[in-house]
Write a protein that holds these residues in place. Structure first.
Motif, PDB file in Angstrom:
ATOM      1  N   GLU A  49      -2.016  30.837   6.771  1.00 20.14           N
ATOM      2  CA  GLU A  49      -2.194  31.611   8.093  1.00 20.14           C
ATOM      3  C   GLU A  49      -1.039  31.400   8.963  1.00 20.14           C
ATOM      4  O   GLU A  49      -0.359  32.153   9.664  1.00 20.14           O
ATOM      5  N   LEU A  50      -0.744  29.958   9.399  1.00 21.24           N
ATOM      6  CA  LEU A  50       0.105  29.546   9.995  1.00 21.24           C
ATOM      7  C   LEU A  50       1.605  30.041  10.063  1.00 21.24           C
ATOM      8  O   LEU A  50       2.566  30.312  10.732  1.00 21.24           O
ATOM      9  N   LYS A  51       2.034  30.102   8.520  1.00 22.57           N
ATOM     10  CA  LYS A  51       3.215  30.361   8.086  1.00 22.57           C
ATOM     11  C   LYS A  51       3.440  31.952   8.423  1.00 22.57           C
ATOM     12  O   LYS A  51       4.493  32.466   8.470  1.00 22.57           O
ATOM     13  N   GLU A  52       2.252  32.837   8.302  1.00 17.24           N
ATOM     14  CA  GLU A  52       2.392  34.244   8.729  1.00 17.24           C
ATOM     15  C   GLU A  52       2.548  34.145  10.197  1.00 17.24           C
ATOM     16  O   GLU A  52       3.427  35.167  10.687  1.00 17.24           O
ATOM     17  N   GLN A  53       1.783  33.775  10.878  1.00 22.28           N
ATOM     18  CA  GLN A  53       1.862  33.706  12.434  1.00 22.28           C
ATOM     19  C   GLN A  53       2.952  33.028  13.110  1.00 22.28           C
ATOM     20  O   GLN A  53       3.696  33.687  14.124  1.00 22.28           O
ATOM     21  N   HIS A  54       3.668  32.050  12.475  1.00 23.77           N
ATOM     22  CA  HIS A  54       4.762  31.329  13.034  1.00 23.77           C
ATOM     23  C   HIS A  54       5.817  31.272  11.736  1.00 23.77           C
ATOM     24  O   HIS A  54       5.583  30.157  11.027  1.00 23.77           O
ATOM     25  N   PRO A  55       6.588  32.115  11.421  1.00 19.57           N
ATOM     26  CA  PRO A  55       7.727  31.986  10.616  1.00 19.57           C
ATOM     27  C   PRO A  55       8.346  30.929  10.248  1.00 19.57           C
ATOM     28  O   PRO A  55       8.725  30.490   9.190  1.00 19.57           O
ATOM     29  N   TRP A  56       8.488  30.117  11.527  1.00 20.53           N
ATOM     30  CA  TRP A  56       9.473  28.873  11.372  1.00 20.53           C
ATOM     31  C   TRP A  56       8.553  27.596  10.464  1.00 20.53           C
ATOM     32  O   TRP A  56       9.305  26.800  10.088  1.00 20.53           O
ATOM     33  N   VAL A  57       7.430  27.824  10.407  1.00 20.64           N
ATOM     34  CA  VAL A  57       6.894  26.853   9.675  1.00 20.64           C
ATOM     35  C   VAL A  57       7.148  26.919   8.136  1.00 20.64           C
ATOM     36  O   VAL A  57       7.051  25.810   7.479  1.00 20.64           O
ATOM     37  N   ARG A  58       7.517  28.113   7.779  1.00 17.87           N
ATOM     38  CA  ARG A  58       7.809  28.308   6.282  1.00 17.87           C
ATOM     39  C   ARG A  58       9.175  27.497   5.910  1.00 17.87           C
ATOM     40  O   ARG A  58       9.515  27.310   4.937  1.00 17.87           O
ATOM     41  N   ASN A  59       9.817  26.697   7.099  1.00 16.71           N
ATOM     42  CA  ASN A  59      10.904  25.986   6.886  1.00 16.71           C
ATOM     43  C   ASN A  59      10.580  24.637   6.109  1.00 16.71           C
ATOM     44  O   ASN A  59      11.385  24.026   5.854  1.00 16.71           O
ATOM     45  N   TYR A  60       9.489  24.172   6.288  1.00 19.28           N
ATOM     46  CA  TYR A  60       8.941  22.787   5.716  1.00 19.28           C
ATOM     47  C   TYR A  60       8.317  23.074   4.543  1.00 19.28           C
ATOM     48  O   TYR A  60       7.546  24.090   4.487  1.00 19.28           O
ATOM     49  N   HIS A  61       8.282  22.117   3.822  1.00 23.98           N
ATOM     50  CA  HIS A  61       7.703  22.235   2.283  1.00 23.98           C
ATOM     51  C   HIS A  61       6.388  21.835   2.509  1.00 23.98           C
ATOM     52  O   HIS A  61       5.639  21.122   3.480  1.00 23.98           O
ATOM     53  N   SER A  62       5.523  22.749   1.737  1.00 25.21           N
ATOM     54  CA  SER A  62       4.110  22.701   1.788  1.00 25.21           C
ATOM     55  C   SER A  62       3.419  21.410   1.577  1.00 25.21           C
ATOM     56  O   SER A  62       2.412  20.968   2.175  1.00 25.21           O
ATOM     57  N   GLU A  63       4.095  20.561   0.676  1.00 27.12           N
ATOM     58  CA  GLU A  63       3.458  19.385   0.341  1.00 27.12           C
ATOM     59  C   GLU A  63       3.296  18.278   1.536  1.00 27.12           C
ATOM     60  O   GLU A  63       2.623  17.777   1.860  1.00 27.12           O
ATOM     61  N   ILE A  64       4.418  18.457   2.303  1.00 22.01           N
ATOM     62  CA  ILE A  64       4.443  17.702   3.689  1.00 22.01           C
ATOM     63  C   ILE A  64       3.472  18.034   4.537  1.00 22.01           C
ATOM     64  O   ILE A  64       2.867  17.258   4.926  1.00 22.01           O
ATOM     65  N   LEU A  65       3.153  19.515   4.776  1.00 22.10           N
ATOM     66  CA  LEU A  65       2.215  20.033   5.749  1.00 22.10           C
ATOM     67  C   LEU A  65       0.735  19.753   5.124  1.00 22.10           C
ATOM     68  O   LEU A  65      -0.017  19.215   5.923  1.00 22.10           O
ATOM     69  N   GLN A  66       0.722  19.769   3.946  1.00 21.04           N
ATOM     70  CA  GLN A  66      -0.592  19.572   3.279  1.00 21.04           C
ATOM     71  C   GLN A  66      -0.923  17.880   3.674  1.00 21.04           C
ATOM     72  O   GLN A  66      -2.162  17.483   3.861  1.00 21.04           O
TER      73      GLN A  66
END
Length: 115
Positions: A49-66
């Motif tokens: 949901e954050l990646k949809e609300q804040h497109p800049w979050v898509r710049n980071y690999h999902s593994e790092i954010l998880q």
């Protein structure tokens, strides 16, 4: 499983990308502290949901954010009381736990050590 710790000596451009990754992880960490407690699984869903609300979050690999959600979940289990928000000088590492990657180049520098 083996774990490695590396000392990095990045070029200016690479250093900027690493700083941006740290800032993104710190922002996500502080965001998770600002919302009601939830499981690690639920926090990983919130990342979508954050990646949809804040497109800049898509710049980071999902593994790092998880791994940030895992860090928050673990800290909440072991901490007594409220966790403090992290400032840029107190959030200085991120974890990339992806399999099947290698660092290209010749031998690792002498500073690299297996942990």
């Amino acid at each position: 499983m083996r774990n490695y710790r590396f000392s990095l000596y990045p070029a200016k451009e690479q250093k900027q990308k690493l700083v941006e990754a740290l800032d993104g992880c710190r922002w996500v960490y502080n965001y998770f502290l600002s919302i009601p407690r939830m499981s690690e699984y639920d926090m990983n869903h919130v990342l979508t949901e954050l990646k949809e609300q804040h497109p800049w979050v898509r710049n980071y690999h999902s593994e790092i954010l998880q791994m940030v959600s895992k860090q928050v979940a673990t800290a909440r289990k072991t901490a007594k009381g409220r966790l403090p928000y992290r400032l840029s000088d107190t959030f200085n590492s991120f974890t990339y736990n992806q399999w099947d990657f290698r660092i290209e180049g010749s031998k690792p520098p002498a500073q690299c050590r297996e942990i």
